[in-house]
Structures are given as structure tokens and as C-alpha cells.
Design an enzyme around this catalytic site. Sequence first.
Site, PDB file in Angstrom:
ATOM      1  N   THR A   1      37.878  31.260  37.924  1.00 47.55           N
ATOM      2  CA  THR A   1      38.292  31.977  39.130  1.00 47.55           C
ATOM      3  C   THR A   1      37.984  31.156  40.374  1.00 47.55           C
ATOM      4  O   THR A   1      38.809  31.044  41.292  1.00 47.55           O
ATOM      5  CB  THR A   1      37.576  33.341  39.218  1.00 47.55           C
ATOM      6  OG1 THR A   1      37.937  34.132  38.079  1.00 47.55           O
ATOM      7  CG2 THR A   1      37.957  34.082  40.489  1.00 47.55           C
TER       8      THR A   1
ATOM      9  N   TRP B   1      40.252  28.012  40.389  1.00 50.54           N
ATOM     10  CA  TRP B   1      41.636  28.349  40.720  1.00 50.54           C
ATOM     11  C   TRP B   1      41.861  28.333  42.227  1.00 50.54           C
ATOM     12  O   TRP B   1      42.925  27.945  42.702  1.00 50.54           O
ATOM     13  CB  TRP B   1      41.979  29.738  40.164  1.00 50.54           C
ATOM     14  CG  TRP B   1      43.364  30.201  40.494  1.00 50.54           C
ATOM     15  CD1 TRP B   1      44.507  29.970  39.789  1.00 50.54           C
ATOM     16  CD2 TRP B   1      43.764  30.997  41.631  1.00 50.54           C
ATOM     17  NE1 TRP B   1      45.590  30.565  40.411  1.00 50.54           N
ATOM     18  CE2 TRP B   1      45.147  31.205  41.541  1.00 50.54           C
ATOM     19  CE3 TRP B   1      43.075  31.549  42.707  1.00 50.54           C
ATOM     20  CZ2 TRP B   1      45.869  31.932  42.480  1.00 50.54           C
ATOM     21  CZ3 TRP B   1      43.788  32.281  43.647  1.00 50.54           C
ATOM     22  CH2 TRP B   1      45.162  32.469  43.524  1.00 50.54           C
ATOM     23  N   HIS B   2      40.845  28.726  42.979  1.00 51.21           N
ATOM     24  CA  HIS B   2      41.005  28.817  44.428  1.00 51.21           C
ATOM     25  C   HIS B   2      41.070  27.461  45.110  1.00 51.21           C
ATOM     26  O   HIS B   2      41.579  27.363  46.235  1.00 51.21           O
ATOM     27  CB  HIS B   2      39.877  29.650  45.037  1.00 51.21           C
ATOM     28  CG  HIS B   2      40.094  31.126  44.910  1.00 51.21           C
ATOM     29  ND1 HIS B   2      39.775  31.823  43.764  1.00 51.21           N
ATOM     30  CD2 HIS B   2      40.620  32.041  45.764  1.00 51.21           C
ATOM     31  CE1 HIS B   2      40.077  33.106  43.932  1.00 51.21           C
ATOM     32  NE2 HIS B   2      40.593  33.257  45.134  1.00 51.21           N
ATOM     33  N   GLY B   3      40.570  26.420  44.483  1.00 48.10           N
ATOM     34  CA  GLY B   3      40.673  25.122  45.130  1.00 48.10           C
ATOM     35  C   GLY B   3      39.853  24.046  44.453  1.00 48.10           C
ATOM     36  O   GLY B   3      38.919  24.327  43.704  1.00 48.10           O
TER      37      GLY B   3
ATOM     38  N   PHE C   1      46.094  27.931  48.489  1.00 48.65           N
ATOM     39  CA  PHE C   1      45.771  28.125  47.089  1.00 48.65           C
ATOM     40  C   PHE C   1      47.015  28.138  46.222  1.00 48.65           C
ATOM     41  O   PHE C   1      46.919  28.253  45.031  1.00 48.65           O
ATOM     42  CB  PHE C   1      44.986  29.430  46.887  1.00 48.65           C
ATOM     43  CG  PHE C   1      43.794  29.522  47.823  1.00 48.65           C
ATOM     44  CD1 PHE C   1      42.863  28.497  47.856  1.00 48.65           C
ATOM     45  CD2 PHE C   1      43.632  30.603  48.664  1.00 48.65           C
ATOM     46  CE1 PHE C   1      41.783  28.563  48.708  1.00 48.65           C
ATOM     47  CE2 PHE C   1      42.539  30.674  49.508  1.00 48.65           C
ATOM     48  CZ  PHE C   1      41.617  29.655  49.528  1.00 48.65           C
TER      49      PHE C   1
END
Length: 467
Positions: free
Chosen positions: A316, A319-321, A467
Site C-alpha cells: 500500500t 503503491w503511493h510512490g 500516484f
Amino acid sequence: MVFSSLIFLYWFLPVTIAIYYVSPRAVRNVILLLASLVFYAWGEPIYIGIMIFSTLFDYTNGLLIDKYRSRKKLARFIFISSIAVNLGILGFFKYYGFLIENINSLLGLHIPITSLPLPVGISFYTFQTMSYVVDVYLNKYPVQRNLIAFGTYVTMFPQLVAGPIVQYGDIAKQLKDRPMTLDKFGSGAELFIRGLAKKVLLANNIGLLWTSVHQTPMAELTVLSAWLGIVAFTFQIYFDFSGYSDMARGLGKMFGFDFKENFNYPYVSRSVTEFWRRWHISLGSWFREYVYIPLGGNRGGIKLQLRNLMIVWFLTGFWHGASWNFIVWGLYFGLFVTMEKLFLLRWLQQLPRILAHVYTLMIVMIGWVIFEMGSLSSAFSYIQTMFGMGNHSLSNEASWYGLSTNLFLLIILALCATPYPRKLMMWLQSKFRVVDFAIPVMYLGFLMVSTAYLVNETYNPFLYFRF
């Protein structure tokens, strides 16, 4: 192109709606597909080929998996190849620089790093195409044989660049047949305008305060300004992202689609676990459906369950960066979710509601510091300032000025982050019929004021585009 822009509001959207509704139902998916390609290509025409490739690639993989389902090894090979290629494309554009940078740092190498702009929305549409292939492989839903319908699902501009992440099963039937009524269009328009007002009138205005604090040199920050800044960002990211999700869902209704809710007043939560059930619901659902459950979920004992949770939270964050602060941010929340599952949730349930609520907001705001600061060192320095560690005064004239000039806005934001304004409106509607006539006027006012802000404002970021 973003929803909160004049060119979208007064050119692209009206033209698209007009063409869509004068066209026969049989070609409306074609109209929506073409409009979505124009929408995406408007800002990044060079990257539209990646999205078209992903669409054609996974459409073909779905057909091949269905065709060779009886030959299990071949079907599994096609499935694994599809996932590998999708993750490879996402990894190359999103994580290539991060990987090379860390290899250079660890091994003392000097591999050159080519800076690649991140294709807008790639994280969202990659997850959508992958979920489709997984669902077809598991035989959860029939394969989509209509390329136009599948292309519409992947590229649909209302939710293309920033979600919510729409799983194929949620709209499979709607791609073929969806009711389009005046009431549904009207409720969609209201939802869109409400989201626009949240984005333009609330998020943008409080974002100016966070920008001012963020640009202040760390040595000059006071305890009050540090707290004021992160409270501002806490409101900004919520109203920015939830506003955009509301606009996406509203647009979906205007074109006949029903997308699931993506936010459910997360700041009223009394635990971190509850917060993540209310925040970015579509992302949490995706990871639960396609990562946590396949890993074993709650089965296999507490140790495996905790392992699965930490894997999900690592992913998680990642995934954001492509940055260590996002990874730490994910693991940070994973740690609290794990502790709540083991023992902390029982303690919280015994606390007065207000204390559990304060605990949750404190954990969330500290998390937003890790999330938003450019590096872990600057995040830790900022957190130290918040708690009065180091050579930082409690306040100064600038911090009190920031608080006094934004106090009314902060009160409005706090109220609007709860369900109470909505409950009040529903109560007024049940008591006074005149309110039904006043609501369209209110929404027209929101639209006019938002437009006036967009005409004069140069500050109109959208946080989740990165994102």
C-alpha cells in the site's frame, strides 16, 4: 486536463454530454471511449500508447485464458505473463529511478538515471486491467468479448486518472446496459458540484496555509505553526481526494454508471482500523481482494495473518510512490492496524469516544507528515518540531496570524469532515418542503462561486495525480 478546470467544466464536459445523449444507445460506449482518449491525451499525448497497449493486451489475455481454460498450464502461463507485463510497465515508469538510485547507494555504483515523467493514472488503470484478468482467470465473471466495452471500462475518463479503482465485476453489466434517467443525471450533477466545491473552495484554500508552512525553513518553524500546517494538510488531502472522488462518481451517474463510494467520513473514526475502512475504500478493497485473501487472509493462524497484513501495508505504501517515506508510511499504519488487531482495539473500545477519536487523529496526522515530506529526515524533523523537541519556540507572530486568519475556515472544514451537515440537510428536507426548491439554487451557487475562484486562482493542484 482536470475536473476542476474551466476548459473541462465549460467545454469538454458539455460537448461530451451533448454528443453522448443525442447518440443512439448502441454507440454510447464508443462516444465515451473516444472522449476518454481525448481527455487522457489532452495533457500527455505521448503516453496514450501505454494505456491503449494495456487495454489491448489484457483484452487479448482475457480471451486467451477463456479459450484455453481446459488447458490449465497454458491458461496459468497466460495469466502469469499478463500480471508480469502489467507490473513490469508500472514498475518501469514508477520505480525505475528509485531502484537504480538505491542500487547506486548500496553498491557504490554510478548507473545513470533517466528521469521519466509518470504517466497520469497508470497506478489506477493498471490495477483495473489486472483485476479483470484475475477475475476471468478465476472464472468469477464471464470474459468481455466486446473490445469497445472493455476499452470503455479501462479508459473511462470520470475515474481514469485518480480513481476510485473500479473493479470489472462492479460495472460489467453496466457496460452492456445501464439506466439513464433525468433523476440519475440530476443526482450525478449534484454529486459532481459538491465534489467540485470541496476541491476548489475547501481543499485549495486550506492548501495555501500548508504550502506556506511547508515552505518555511525548518529552523524557523514553531510548535504552533507545525501543528497548524499538518492540520491544514490533513484537511487538504481529504477534501482534495474525496472531492475528486465525488466528482468522478457524479460524472459516472451522469453517463449512467454507478461507482462505489470511495470515502465515508474517515476523520470521525475511533481507530486506525476504522479509518482505513473509510479512507480510499476502493484501494483497500483491491488489496484485500487481490493480495490479502490470495495470501491466505485470516487463515493459517495469527502469525501468517500478521505477515499477510504487513505485506499488504508495505505494498500500500509502495503503491503511493517510489520513495522510502511512502514505504515507511505504509508500514507505520500496518504496525498500528496489527497492534489494534492483537490488543489495542479492545483497549480503545473501553476508552471514552473522544479519547479514541483523538488517538486516531494523532496517529493519522503523524502519518501524513511521513507521507507528505520529501524525505524521512525532514519528516522526523517536522515531527520533532510538533512535539517541541529541539530549538523551536512555541509560537510567534506569524503562527498566530496564520491561526487567526484561517480559524473560520478550519471550523468549516472540521464540520464538513463529519456527516452532520448532511444529516442537517436531510432533517430540513423532511420538515420544510421549501428546502427541496432551495437545494438546486444552493448547488448553482456552489458552481458559480467555484467558477469565480477558478477564474482568479492560480493555485489548483491535485495531490493524487502523482500516484
